[in-house]
Motif scaffolding. Structure first.
Motif, PDB file in Angstrom:
ATOM      1  N   PHE A   1      32.422  47.643  14.609  1.00 57.98           N
ATOM      2  CA  PHE A   1      33.503  47.303  15.528  1.00 57.98           C
ATOM      3  C   PHE A   1      34.476  48.480  15.666  1.00 57.98           C
ATOM      4  O   PHE A   1      34.943  49.027  14.666  1.00 57.98           O
ATOM      5  CB  PHE A   1      34.242  46.055  15.019  1.00 57.98           C
ATOM      6  CG  PHE A   1      35.424  45.668  15.847  1.00 57.98           C
ATOM      7  CD1 PHE A   1      35.267  45.157  17.117  1.00 57.98           C
ATOM      8  CD2 PHE A   1      36.697  45.823  15.350  1.00 57.98           C
ATOM      9  CE1 PHE A   1      36.367  44.801  17.885  1.00 57.98           C
ATOM     10  CE2 PHE A   1      37.814  45.466  16.094  1.00 57.98           C
ATOM     11  CZ  PHE A   1      37.633  44.953  17.369  1.00 57.98           C
TER      12      PHE A   1
ATOM     13  N   ARG B   1      30.000  40.578  17.195  1.00 56.34           N
ATOM     14  CA  ARG B   1      30.770  41.070  16.052  1.00 56.34           C
ATOM     15  C   ARG B   1      31.185  42.530  16.209  1.00 56.34           C
ATOM     16  O   ARG B   1      32.163  42.941  15.600  1.00 56.34           O
ATOM     17  CB  ARG B   1      29.968  40.899  14.769  1.00 56.34           C
ATOM     18  CG  ARG B   1      29.769  39.452  14.442  1.00 56.34           C
ATOM     19  CD  ARG B   1      29.084  39.218  13.134  1.00 56.34           C
ATOM     20  NE  ARG B   1      28.888  37.775  12.986  1.00 56.34           N
ATOM     21  CZ  ARG B   1      27.843  37.230  12.446  1.00 56.34           C
ATOM     22  NH1 ARG B   1      26.886  37.983  11.945  1.00 56.34           N
ATOM     23  NH2 ARG B   1      27.739  35.937  12.373  1.00 56.34           N
TER      24      ARG B   1
ATOM     25  N   ASP C   1      29.644  34.948  16.404  1.00 59.51           N
ATOM     26  CA  ASP C   1      31.034  34.564  16.117  1.00 59.51           C
ATOM     27  C   ASP C   1      31.633  33.786  17.284  1.00 59.51           C
ATOM     28  O   ASP C   1      32.432  32.876  17.081  1.00 59.51           O
ATOM     29  CB  ASP C   1      31.883  35.796  15.816  1.00 59.51           C
ATOM     30  CG  ASP C   1      31.580  36.385  14.444  1.00 59.51           C
ATOM     31  OD1 ASP C   1      30.756  35.816  13.697  1.00 59.51           O
ATOM     32  OD2 ASP C   1      32.182  37.424  14.110  1.00 59.51           O
TER      33      ASP C   1
ATOM     34  N   ARG D   1      25.495  38.991  18.216  1.00 63.10           N
ATOM     35  CA  ARG D   1      26.339  38.131  17.381  1.00 63.10           C
ATOM     36  C   ARG D   1      27.822  38.214  17.707  1.00 63.10           C
ATOM     37  O   ARG D   1      28.640  37.591  17.045  1.00 63.10           O
ATOM     38  CB  ARG D   1      26.100  38.461  15.915  1.00 63.10           C
ATOM     39  CG  ARG D   1      24.678  38.082  15.486  1.00 63.10           C
ATOM     40  CD  ARG D   1      24.365  38.521  14.104  1.00 63.10           C
ATOM     41  NE  ARG D   1      24.373  39.993  14.123  1.00 63.10           N
ATOM     42  CZ  ARG D   1      24.519  40.746  13.065  1.00 63.10           C
ATOM     43  NH1 ARG D   1      24.677  40.224  11.890  1.00 63.10           N
ATOM     44  NH2 ARG D   1      24.506  42.057  13.174  1.00 63.10           N
TER      45      ARG D   1
END
Length: 107
Positions: free
Chosen positions: A88, A11, A39, A9
């Motif tokens: 992250f 992210r 994203d 994704r």
């Protein structure tokens, strides 16, 4: 060297890799994801730009090959084998990415 980091994704894993390796001399980095809800979804322009594509899991490589086959011919694809277990910029993720990618992108 232009490196595209790819995860699901986009992210956590690939944006973290993009950020940490952008500081390495001689590397240009970008990140994208193979999932429909990424994203930053992978597009042909990403693939055309990249000299090396670093996927986080083998499944990401299979998805890229299925969706973009011929657009991947010019790039080297490497798998870093990093599971989706991190946030992250989590310090453990940063250490793991540096350890796994070092042999491919040695400074």
């Amino acid at each position: 060297m232009r490196i595209l980091f790819v995860c699901g994704r986009a992210r956590a894993r690939s944006p973290t890799a993009e950020q940490i390796f952008s500081r390495w001399p001689g590397l240009e980095t970008a990140s994208a994801g193979v999932s429909h809800d990424a994203d930053e979804p992978v597009e042909v322009d990403h693939l055309a730009w990249a000299e090396t594509i670093a996927v986080m899991e083998r499944a990401h490589r299979r998805k890229l090959t299925r969706r973009f086959g011929p657009a991947l011919r010019h790039a080297r694809i490497v798998c870093l084998n990093v599971r989706d277990d991190y946030a992250f910029m989590e310090p453990a993720l940063v250490r793991l990415l540096e350890a796994r990618a070092r042999r491919f992108f040695e400074r």
